[in-house]
Motif scaffolding. Structure first.
Motif, PDB file in Angstrom:
ATOM      1  N   SER A 197       0.838  -1.172   0.000  1.00 52.56           N
ATOM      2  CA  SER A 197       0.000   0.000   0.000  1.00 52.56           C
ATOM      3  C   SER A 197       0.875   1.223   0.000  1.00 52.56           C
ATOM      4  O   SER A 197       2.079   1.148  -0.170  1.00 52.56           O
ATOM      5  CB  SER A 197      -0.830  -0.031   1.263  1.00 52.56           C
ATOM      6  OG  SER A 197       0.049  -0.016   2.372  1.00 52.56           O
ATOM      7  N   GLN A 248      -3.892   4.758   4.161  1.00 51.54           N
ATOM      8  CA  GLN A 248      -3.832   4.942   2.707  1.00 51.54           C
ATOM      9  C   GLN A 248      -4.161   6.369   2.321  1.00 51.54           C
ATOM     10  O   GLN A 248      -3.535   6.936   1.437  1.00 51.54           O
ATOM     11  CB  GLN A 248      -4.829   4.012   1.998  1.00 51.54           C
ATOM     12  CG  GLN A 248      -4.614   2.555   2.256  1.00 51.54           C
ATOM     13  CD  GLN A 248      -3.173   2.187   2.107  1.00 51.54           C
ATOM     14  OE1 GLN A 248      -2.554   2.465   1.091  1.00 51.54           O
ATOM     15  NE2 GLN A 248      -2.601   1.602   3.125  1.00 51.54           N
ATOM     16  N   SER A 306      -9.972  -2.602   9.142  1.00 49.22           N
ATOM     17  CA  SER A 306      -9.900  -2.128   7.759  1.00 49.22           C
ATOM     18  C   SER A 306     -10.019  -0.612   7.659  1.00 49.22           C
ATOM     19  O   SER A 306      -9.318   0.018   6.874  1.00 49.22           O
ATOM     20  CB  SER A 306     -10.993  -2.771   6.910  1.00 49.22           C
ATOM     21  OG  SER A 306     -10.894  -4.166   6.967  1.00 49.22           O
ATOM     22  N   TYR A 347      -6.854   0.955   8.522  1.00 48.65           N
ATOM     23  CA  TYR A 347      -5.920   0.770   7.425  1.00 48.65           C
ATOM     24  C   TYR A 347      -6.178   1.785   6.307  1.00 48.65           C
ATOM     25  O   TYR A 347      -5.250   2.377   5.749  1.00 48.65           O
ATOM     26  CB  TYR A 347      -6.085  -0.663   6.892  1.00 48.65           C
ATOM     27  CG  TYR A 347      -4.921  -1.216   6.125  1.00 48.65           C
ATOM     28  CD1 TYR A 347      -3.965  -0.393   5.535  1.00 48.65           C
ATOM     29  CD2 TYR A 347      -4.776  -2.582   5.956  1.00 48.65           C
ATOM     30  CE1 TYR A 347      -2.918  -0.923   4.827  1.00 48.65           C
ATOM     31  CE2 TYR A 347      -3.723  -3.121   5.244  1.00 48.65           C
ATOM     32  CZ  TYR A 347      -2.801  -2.290   4.679  1.00 48.65           C
ATOM     33  OH  TYR A 347      -1.773  -2.812   3.973  1.00 48.65           O
ATOM     34  N   THR A 381      -4.694  -0.744  -2.694  1.00 44.81           N
ATOM     35  CA  THR A 381      -4.993  -1.224  -1.348  1.00 44.81           C
ATOM     36  C   THR A 381      -6.296  -0.649  -0.839  1.00 44.81           C
ATOM     37  O   THR A 381      -7.115  -1.361  -0.255  1.00 44.81           O
ATOM     38  CB  THR A 381      -3.851  -0.890  -0.396  1.00 44.81           C
ATOM     39  OG1 THR A 381      -2.660  -1.365  -0.967  1.00 44.81           O
ATOM     40  CG2 THR A 381      -4.069  -1.518   0.957  1.00 44.81           C
ATOM     41  N   LEU A 393      -5.360  -9.937   8.200  1.00 45.79           N
ATOM     42  CA  LEU A 393      -6.074  -8.877   7.490  1.00 45.79           C
ATOM     43  C   LEU A 393      -7.047  -9.458   6.478  1.00 45.79           C
ATOM     44  O   LEU A 393      -6.659 -10.182   5.580  1.00 45.79           O
ATOM     45  CB  LEU A 393      -5.084  -7.960   6.788  1.00 45.79           C
ATOM     46  CG  LEU A 393      -4.536  -6.868   7.695  1.00 45.79           C
ATOM     47  CD1 LEU A 393      -3.496  -6.084   6.952  1.00 45.79           C
ATOM     48  CD2 LEU A 393      -5.625  -5.944   8.194  1.00 45.79           C
ATOM     49  N   LEU A 421      -9.463  -2.882   0.374  1.00 45.62           N
ATOM     50  CA  LEU A 421     -10.008  -2.745   1.721  1.00 45.62           C
ATOM     51  C   LEU A 421     -11.473  -2.355   1.685  1.00 45.62           C
ATOM     52  O   LEU A 421     -12.284  -2.870   2.457  1.00 45.62           O
ATOM     53  CB  LEU A 421      -9.244  -1.663   2.480  1.00 45.62           C
ATOM     54  CG  LEU A 421      -7.870  -2.069   2.957  1.00 45.62           C
ATOM     55  CD1 LEU A 421      -7.067  -0.841   3.302  1.00 45.62           C
ATOM     56  CD2 LEU A 421      -8.003  -2.971   4.177  1.00 45.62           C
ATOM     57  N   VAL A 456      -0.902   2.471   9.490  1.00 46.23           N
ATOM     58  CA  VAL A 456      -1.160   1.130   8.998  1.00 46.23           C
ATOM     59  C   VAL A 456      -0.753   0.090  10.046  1.00 46.23           C
ATOM     60  O   VAL A 456      -1.444  -0.903  10.254  1.00 46.23           O
ATOM     61  CB  VAL A 456      -0.438   0.931   7.651  1.00 46.23           C
ATOM     62  CG1 VAL A 456      -0.384  -0.524   7.273  1.00 46.23           C
ATOM     63  CG2 VAL A 456      -1.144   1.727   6.567  1.00 46.23           C
ATOM     64  N   ALA A 491      -3.497  -0.662  12.359  1.00 46.08           N
ATOM     65  CA  ALA A 491      -4.502  -1.558  11.784  1.00 46.08           C
ATOM     66  C   ALA A 491      -4.051  -3.010  11.920  1.00 46.08           C
ATOM     67  O   ALA A 491      -4.845  -3.907  12.204  1.00 46.08           O
ATOM     68  CB  ALA A 491      -4.729  -1.220  10.310  1.00 46.08           C
ATOM     69  N   PHE A 492      -2.741  -3.232  11.740  1.00 44.09           N
ATOM     70  CA  PHE A 492      -2.210  -4.584  11.869  1.00 44.09           C
ATOM     71  C   PHE A 492      -2.347  -5.085  13.291  1.00 44.09           C
ATOM     72  O   PHE A 492      -2.634  -6.248  13.518  1.00 44.09           O
ATOM     73  CB  PHE A 492      -0.741  -4.616  11.446  1.00 44.09           C
ATOM     74  CG  PHE A 492      -0.599  -4.646   9.975  1.00 44.09           C
ATOM     75  CD1 PHE A 492      -0.862  -3.515   9.230  1.00 44.09           C
ATOM     76  CD2 PHE A 492      -0.262  -5.801   9.325  1.00 44.09           C
ATOM     77  CE1 PHE A 492      -0.774  -3.530   7.867  1.00 44.09           C
ATOM     78  CE2 PHE A 492      -0.166  -5.835   7.953  1.00 44.09           C
ATOM     79  CZ  PHE A 492      -0.418  -4.702   7.223  1.00 44.09           C
TER      80      PHE A 492
END
Lengths: 95, 594
Positions: B55, B135, B128, B131, B416, B261, B420, B476, B479-480
């Motif tokens: 991404s 982006q 998501s 995430y 990405t 994810l 998502l 990001v 989000a992980f």
């Protein structure tokens, strides 16, 4: 309980269990290598490897930035190859 | 032709290509919308997964984080690739065998509980959306630079484009578009890196040049960089300076999160066979590794180039003059990036020079004062996220390379974001509405509600993207953490253990809530600035930063699930059979809708 269908079901289950434990063994070995190359060589064991120099720095730095990625690739392809073989050994492959 | 026109040309041409493909492959049925009719070859699928995966964080942000921190940020390299091993060994083949469309469907069926499915949907949406915020940050930086507007305006323009294009294609459109995007982004990442590697080391392969000799000094490149940074009072590039425990935990969080994810896992539902699911993960990592083996070279070489730029005659000579920055065409990139508000400099002591050094290091300050360069770093702002995009300009590469990188950065962010949005919309329409609230909904209404869900999530992400909780890659990483703490343990226990419905629900909730609260305590509630009680410089629990908490959340999830499961009724006979069947590839037919 000695009729034909139940016997073959039992034989099937036995080999399914054997297949699964063989799979779990391969996964465990792979994950040990996975952890040693990334967390081990790349981070925790780096001081021990500092004597081995690679292009202006040491082996641990190389593992952290590139080596671990190459090992991950090798592991995934090894696993796919090994499992596809195991599927056939135990006769559980897809038609 | 000026640079602005070249950029527009490259970005415009690449967009025309993606939109063309999306229209050509417009999804008709629901099954095509989500899973491309399952006819995708492992190599094609791997390439699309790579584009989906890499991404704005990988393309725009990661090399910058490595460049300005060095070895300690190797965590991103190991974390974002190591997760594929977990995915390939622990999840992908079994989820393909299970044969449904979405991650939450698996959780709902395996844990024979609509509640489990609902909790999975919530986890998935939270991870998501976080995430997508990352982006949008990247999209803002890229559009800001290439349209020569502020990053806020860039973000708003980007949001409209991402939405327009995610809404019209389903997975099928997205799969083939993402193959095109992969080609654009890997070319755009590699070409400038090859040029720069040739300039600095004479080796055309950047990944090897990194460990090669620096042509100008004859010394190894990394030693030259270490010495230069040491002279300016910065940490050496190759040494370990941060906290080891946090480094391990952060890497682990990124790895587990990668495997949890939903938009990546969904990819493995779209291959024809279980054996293909195993190969697909490998192919995905091959295409990802092409970028990830180059990224550390991009980081180190850019750091060397930038430092050289501010100290044209070496760190023990005088800094660059303001006059040179304003008149020398090699410094034009500074003025263009200044417009985005992400790069700034100020001649604080009025000596007509911009001195770049570490003013937090007393030795470096003493040295600068003795030499008459002042006591403060005069490069006041250098946002990590601009490094990759500015890199070709810094290295003085031709205009078409700069245009290509623009197109590549946008391809990474768009692909990405689109993947998502698809995962979010399928969670809302397929799992939440059709699966739980209105089971009799028509196919047409399901598609409509999927599109409305996309619009809502992009609006939320755009709003939060204006005030991001960190650089693209750091957002990001959060989000992980959330995916690691909630989704991955549930999936793994569903396949490898006999944990029951109550255990899974309790585990997911415990993992998600502790991680979310820990992140909000450090980054602000709902990421609203200034509502945080702690900072990552001084975290609540010892050295555990909020970005690293995902691994702890995952352990909490496992522990709670096992404990609750032990205390409640075991799983019924038919679920035991389901687990047995998921473990064996034989009999994996085409996927079924309910």
């Amino acid at each position: 309980m000695t009729d034909h269908t139940s016997q073959s079901a039992q034989a099937g289950q036995k080999s399914d269990a054997g297949y699964w434990s063989a799979n779990v063994r391969i996964i465990l070995v792979s994950l040990v290598i996975w952890a040693i190359c990334s967390f081990g060589f790349g981070i925790l064991l780096r001081p021990m490897l500092s004597g081995i120099s690679v292009g202006g720095t040491d082996l641990g730095f190389w593992f952290a930035q590139q080596g671990s990625i190459l090992v991950f690739l090798a592991l995934i392809f090894f696993y796919a190859w090994r499992m596809n073989k195991l599927d056939k050994e135990y006769g559980v492959e897809e038609e | 032709m000026d640079q602005f026109t070249i950029n527009l040309l490259f970005v415009g041409a690449s967009f025309a290509l993606y939109i063309g493909i999306a229209i050509w492959a417009r999804a008709g049925s629901t099954s095509e919308f989500y899973a491309a009719g399952r006819g995708v070859h492992p190599v094609t699928n791997g390439m699309a997964t790579a584009a989906d995966w890499m991404s704005a964080a990988s393309f725009i942000s990661m090399a910058g984080l490595i460049a300005f921190t060095g070895y300690d940020n190797s965590t991103f390299l190991m974390g974002w690739t190591g997760g594929y091993v977990l995915l390939a060994l622990l999840l992908a083949p079994y989820l393909r065998k299970f044969g449904k469309f979405t991650v939450s469907e698996f959780i709902g069926d395996r844990f024979y509980s609509p509640t489990a499915r609902l909790v999975a949907v919530i986890c998935l949406i939270i991870a998501s959306v976080t995430y997508v915020i990352g982006q949008m940050t990247g999209v803002g930086v890229a559009f800001g630079r290439f349209l020569e507007v502020s990053s806020t305006t860039g973000l708003l323009i980007g949001a409209v484009i991402v939405f327009a294009y995610a809404v019209f294609g389903g997975m099928k459109g997205v799969t083939y578009t993402q193959v095109a995007q992969y080609v654009v982004l890997i070319t755009a990442y590699t070409i400038p890196a090859v040029f720069i590697s040739l300039q600095l080391t004479g080796n055309p392969i950047p990944g090897l040049g990194l460990f090669g000799d620096h042509t100008a000094s004859g010394e190894p490149l990394l030693q030259t960089l270490d010495a230069l940074l040491r002279d300016l009072g910065f940490n050496e590039y190759t040494t370990h300076n941060g906290d080891t425990f946090n480094m391990v935990l952060f890497t682990l969080s990124l790895m587990i999160g990668t495997a949890g994810l939903p938009h990546v896992i969904m990819r493995f539902f779209t291959v024809p066979k279980v054996a293909d699911a195993r190969w697909s993960a490998g192919w995905a990592l091959v295409f990802i590794a092409l970028l990830y083996l180059t990224a550390p070279a991009v980081g180190a070489m850019a750091r060397l180039n930038i430092t050289d730029m501010f100290w044209p005659n070496g760190a023990n000579s005088e800094p660059v003059s303001l006059e040179q920055i304003e008149t020398d065409p090699r410094y034009d990139w500074m003025a263009t990036w200044q417009k985005t508000g992400l790069l700034g400099w100020e001649d604080k002591n009025g000596d007509g020079r911009i001195a770049y050094f570490n003013d937090k290091n007393p030795d470096a300050v003493a040295k600068a004062q003795a030499a008459g360069w002042g006591d403060a770093n005069e490069l006041t702002k250098f946002n990590n996220d601009i490094l990759v995009l500015a890199n070709p300009e810094i290295a003085n590469l031709p205009g078409w390379v700069i245009g290509l990188v623009a197109a590549g950065g946008l391809a990474a962010a768009l692909s990405t974001a689109a993947g998502l949005l698809l995962a979010i919309s399928s969670a809302v329409s397929h799992d939440l509405l059709k699966g739980q609230l209105t089971p009799n909904m028509s196919e047409k209404n399901e598609l409509l509600s999927a599109r409305i869900a996309m619009a809502v999530s992009i609006a939320v992400a755009t709003y939060l993207g204006l005030n991001p909780p960190g650089f693209a890659a750091q957002t990001v990483a959060l989000a992980f953490g959330l995916a690691a703490a909630s989704i991955f343990p549930a999936l793994m226990m569903g396949i490898f253990t006999k944990v029951n419905n109550k255990g899974a629900v309790a585990g997911m909730l415990a993992g998600l809530i502790t991680t979310l609260v820990y992140i909000f305590l450090h980054k602000g509630w709902l990421f609203i600035p200034d509502t945080n009680s702690f900072t990552d410089a001084d975290p609540l629990l010892g050295t555990i930063k909020s970005t690293s908490f995902g691994a702890v959340g995952a352990m909490i999830n496992f522990a709670v699930a096992f404990t609750v499961s032990k205390m409640t009724a075991p799983i019924p006979r038919e679920i035991e059979e389901l687990v047995e069947s998921v473990r064996i590839p034989r009999g994996a037919g085409a996927a079924q809708d309910h």
